[in-house]
Write a protein that holds these residues in place. Structure first.
Motif, PDB file in Angstrom:
ATOM      1  N   ALA A 278       6.936  15.682   1.020  1.00 16.58           N
ATOM      2  CA  ALA A 278       6.454  15.033   2.240  1.00 16.58           C
ATOM      3  C   ALA A 278       5.016  14.557   2.071  1.00 16.58           C
ATOM      4  N   ILE A 279       4.269  15.267   1.250  1.00 11.14           N
ATOM      5  CA  ILE A 279       2.847  14.936   1.046  1.00 11.14           C
ATOM      6  C   ILE A 279       2.520  15.157  -0.434  1.00 11.14           C
ATOM      7  N   VAL A 280       1.844  14.178  -1.035  1.00 12.27           N
ATOM      8  CA  VAL A 280       1.379  14.352  -2.417  1.00 12.27           C
ATOM      9  C   VAL A 280      -0.141  14.221  -2.396  1.00 12.27           C
ATOM     10  N   PRO A 281      -0.860  15.224  -2.898  1.00 13.40           N
ATOM     11  CA  PRO A 281      -2.320  15.153  -2.838  1.00 13.40           C
ATOM     12  C   PRO A 281      -2.966  14.428  -4.019  1.00 13.40           C
ATOM     13  N   ARG A 282      -4.124  13.898  -3.769  1.00 11.82           N
ATOM     14  CA  ARG A 282      -5.036  13.392  -4.798  1.00 11.82           C
ATOM     15  C   ARG A 282      -6.409  13.966  -4.459  1.00 11.82           C
ATOM     16  N   ILE A 283      -7.393  13.649  -5.284  1.00 15.11           N
ATOM     17  CA  ILE A 283      -8.742  14.140  -4.986  1.00 15.11           C
ATOM     18  C   ILE A 283      -9.738  13.031  -5.324  1.00 15.11           C
ATOM     19  N   ALA A 284     -10.750  12.850  -4.474  1.00 15.01           N
ATOM     20  CA  ALA A 284     -11.764  11.823  -4.762  1.00 15.01           C
ATOM     21  C   ALA A 284     -12.704  12.381  -5.826  1.00 15.01           C
ATOM     22  N   PRO A 285     -12.765  11.733  -7.030  1.00 13.12           N
ATOM     23  CA  PRO A 285     -13.573  12.320  -8.100  1.00 13.12           C
ATOM     24  C   PRO A 285     -15.080  12.159  -7.897  1.00 13.12           C
ATOM     25  N   LEU A 302      -4.652  12.942   1.024  1.00 10.34           N
ATOM     26  CA  LEU A 302      -3.251  13.338   1.171  1.00 10.34           C
ATOM     27  C   LEU A 302      -2.382  12.114   1.406  1.00 10.34           C
ATOM     28  N   LEU A 303      -1.511  11.841   0.443  1.00 15.89           N
ATOM     29  CA  LEU A 303      -0.613  10.686   0.543  1.00 15.89           C
ATOM     30  C   LEU A 303       0.620  11.165   1.312  1.00 15.89           C
ATOM     31  N   ALA A 304       0.646  10.840   2.596  1.00 21.13           N
ATOM     32  CA  ALA A 304       1.691  11.394   3.466  1.00 21.13           C
ATOM     33  C   ALA A 304       2.940  10.503   3.412  1.00 21.13           C
ATOM     34  N   ILE A 305       3.815  10.818   2.455  1.00 15.75           N
ATOM     35  CA  ILE A 305       5.072  10.079   2.315  1.00 15.75           C
ATOM     36  C   ILE A 305       5.849  10.140   3.642  1.00 15.75           C
ATOM     37  N   ALA A 306       5.837  11.331   4.253  1.00 14.89           N
ATOM     38  CA  ALA A 306       6.614  11.524   5.487  1.00 14.89           C
ATOM     39  C   ALA A 306       6.126  10.598   6.603  1.00 14.89           C
ATOM     40  N   ALA A 307       4.829  10.271   6.609  1.00  8.50           N
ATOM     41  CA  ALA A 307       4.306   9.335   7.625  1.00  8.50           C
ATOM     42  C   ALA A 307       4.609   7.896   7.219  1.00  8.50           C
ATOM     43  N   ALA A 308       4.401   7.578   5.934  1.00  4.41           N
ATOM     44  CA  ALA A 308       4.640   6.209   5.455  1.00  4.41           C
ATOM     45  C   ALA A 308       6.084   5.790   5.707  1.00  4.41           C
ATOM     46  N   ASN A 309       7.006   6.722   5.506  1.00  2.00           N
ATOM     47  CA  ASN A 309       8.437   6.413   5.645  1.00  2.00           C
ATOM     48  C   ASN A 309       8.868   6.249   7.097  1.00  2.00           C
ATOM     49  N   ARG A 310       8.009   6.678   8.016  1.00  2.00           N
ATOM     50  CA  ARG A 310       8.346   6.498   9.445  1.00  2.00           C
ATOM     51  C   ARG A 310       7.307   5.613  10.128  1.00  2.00           C
ATOM     52  N   ASP A 311       6.731   4.697   9.328  1.00  6.53           N
ATOM     53  CA  ASP A 311       5.756   3.760   9.877  1.00  6.53           C
ATOM     54  C   ASP A 311       6.528   2.680  10.641  1.00  6.53           C
ATOM     55  N   PRO A 312       6.325   2.586  11.976  1.00  7.16           N
ATOM     56  CA  PRO A 312       7.123   1.636  12.761  1.00  7.16           C
ATOM     57  C   PRO A 312       6.861   0.183  12.393  1.00  7.16           C
ATOM     58  N   GLY A 379       4.101  25.711   1.785  1.00  3.47           N
ATOM     59  CA  GLY A 379       3.286  24.805   2.593  1.00  3.47           C
ATOM     60  C   GLY A 379       4.133  23.580   2.927  1.00  3.47           C
ATOM     61  N   PRO A 380       3.601  22.705   3.791  1.00  9.22           N
ATOM     62  CA  PRO A 380       4.425  21.597   4.292  1.00  9.22           C
ATOM     63  C   PRO A 380       4.642  20.458   3.308  1.00  9.22           C
ATOM     64  N   GLU A 381       4.062  20.548   2.097  1.00 12.49           N
ATOM     65  CA  GLU A 381       4.140  19.398   1.181  1.00 12.49           C
ATOM     66  C   GLU A 381       5.558  19.115   0.683  1.00 12.49           C
ATOM     67  N   LEU A 382       6.349  20.173   0.538  1.00 16.71           N
ATOM     68  CA  LEU A 382       7.707  20.023   0.013  1.00 16.71           C
ATOM     69  C   LEU A 382       8.620  20.750   0.980  1.00 16.71           C
ATOM     70  N   ARG A 383       9.594  20.016   1.555  1.00 14.02           N
ATOM     71  CA  ARG A 383      10.378  20.595   2.647  1.00 14.02           C
ATOM     72  C   ARG A 383      11.872  20.495   2.395  1.00 14.02           C
TER      73      ARG A 383
END
Ligand code: HEM
Length: 398
Positions: A278-285, A302-312, A379-383
């Motif tokens: 649902a979420i894949v993290p990155r970090i600002a170097p 946080l790259l929120a796949i779960a939000a991107a996939n439900r973007d109206p 955690g909520p990243e993988l559901r």
């Protein structure tokens, strides 16, 4: 109804967030990104399809390597996720031959279908099953082990090591022990394949060569280990979510019984509606400003796949599960240089699973649907669902 919430009060690494989609929706109603927290540290969560896709793609600003070096390197070794640029391209090219889309029909017939049928054989006569324990968790694990050419008698050992590797954040010592035991097991196995290559994935890895460059033994151990968290722990919750989506939309399941050619669209829709990751993290170097968003060095992105996939803006009526939508989720397998290497294999496994379960288990239905919860595995990243108790017409043995 949109509930007012403050991103700063949420920890996307550790909070349970049972209503993840509601939380993301509420945050997106106030803007395309939100400031929040990840494992106790400052974070920015990206919430639109456009920003999430761009975040994945921009490996220069948010290198996957910077994140995986922190989170997986100590236990997994230097996987391709810890690489960038030419090194990543070469390493990935050396292993990618076995994951081409054109091979999937053969894998399906020779590997995936026999494994799926064997699993169903164990419970088809009983009329009930917990599909998570008896099918979804086993299927990708067995597919991966079989692809590698590992002897079937040793598969339970791999299941144990894969489990311990996955739980590295909560039990690092067990994970390090598993990683070591895994490598010790692989050493003679890889040596044997170097002398007598056969038709399995490890043999393909020992013989792969591009411009005179070949994989070292260490690179083969690292890649083989990576297949368990990257290929198994992502596929089994995605498969559980797909089955849960279908079982809670029985009219769409009926449609698939009559129109099995649409199973591929059901898989695509489930990968949009509720993919495992649902979420894949990155970090600002470094301190940086990206698309107008200021971040200081060390901020989690946080790259929120779960939000991107439900973007109206991209998917009308996005909360509705609809296999007639015929839409493909553009970020469920990531995007850019680190896009999922095994995406065609993942889709082939999901399609095969649905086809075999529908063929073998007529009248398949959920028992106690209200008891199913889609919950974070770590955690909520993988559901995925905690259990999927089903009933069906028992198979009568000939
Ligand atoms: C439904 C199942 C799957 C999902 C949802 C999924 C999702 C993903 C995602 C989102 C990424 C990108 C991670 C990032 O950018 O940090 C990724 C990368 C990767 N996946 Fe998958 N995956 C699945 C199945 C598989 C399978 C079956 C395999 C292999 C057999 C696999 C192998 C990999 C590898 C090796 C990478 C790293 C690629 C690189 O860094 O270049 N995945 N996957």
């Amino acid at each position: 109804m949109t509930v007012l919430i403050d991103g700063a009060d949420i920890d996307f690494g550790t909070d349970e967030l049972p209503d993840l989609h509601g939380t993301l929706r509420a945050l997106r109603s106030r803007g395309p990104y939100a400031r929040t927290t990840y494992r106790g540290m400052p974070a920015v969560v990206l919430l639109t399809n456009e920003l999430v896709a761009a975040g994945f793609k921009d490996d220069e600003t948010f290198p996957a390597a910077a994140m995986y070096n922190l989170t997986t390197l100590p236990v997994m070794g230097k996987t391709m996720q810890c690489m960038a640029g030419q090194e990543h391209r070469t390493n990935r090219a050396l292993v990618s031959g076995a994951f081409r889309r054109s091979l999937m029909a053969t894998y399906t017939a020779e590997l995936l279908e026999p494994i799926a049928h064997r699993l169903v054989d164990d419970f088809a006569g009983s009329g009930t099953a917990d599909l998570t324990a008896e099918f979804t968790r086993q299927f990708p694990l067995q597919v991966t082990s079989a692809m590698l050419g590992l002897p079937m008698a040793d598969w339970p050992k791999f299941a144990g090591w894969a489990h311990d590797l996955f739980f590295y954040p909560t039990d690092p010592e067990a994970a390090l022990r598993a990683s070591k035991a895994f490598t010790e097991y692989l050493k003679p196995f890889v040596a044997e394949k170097r002398s007598n290559p056969a038709d399995d994935l490890v043999s393909k890895l020992v013989t792969a060569e591009i411009d005179g460059v070949r994989l070292t033994d260490e690179e083969i151990y690292v890649f083989t280990r990576l297949l368990f968290p990257a290929g198994v722990d992502t596929t089994y919750p995605s498969l559980g979510n797909l089955l849960w989506a279908l079982l809670t939309h029985p009219e769409q399941l009926d449609h698939l019984r009559a129109n099995p050619q649409d199973i591929r669209w059901a898989v695509q829709e489930a990968m949009r509606w509720e993919p495992g990751p649902a979420i894949v993290p990155r970090i600002a170097p470094t301190d940086l400003t990206w698309r107008g968003i200021e971040m200081s060095a060390g901020t989690w992105v946080l790259l929120a796949i779960a939000a991107a996939n439900r973007d109206p803006q991209v998917y009308p009526d996005p909360n509705r599960f609809d296999i007639g939508r015929h839409a493909v989720a553009s970020v469920s397998f990531g995007n850019g240089p680190h896009v999922c290497l095994g995406q065609f294999l993942a889709l082939a496994q999901l399609e095969t699973a649905v086809r075999v379960l529908l063929d073998r288990l007529p009248g398949l239905r959920l028992v106690e649907p209200e008891s199913v919860r889609i919950a974070g595995l770590l955690g909520p990243e993988l559901r995925g669902p905690s259990q999927l108790r089903v009933a069906f017409d028992p198979e009568v043995s000939a």
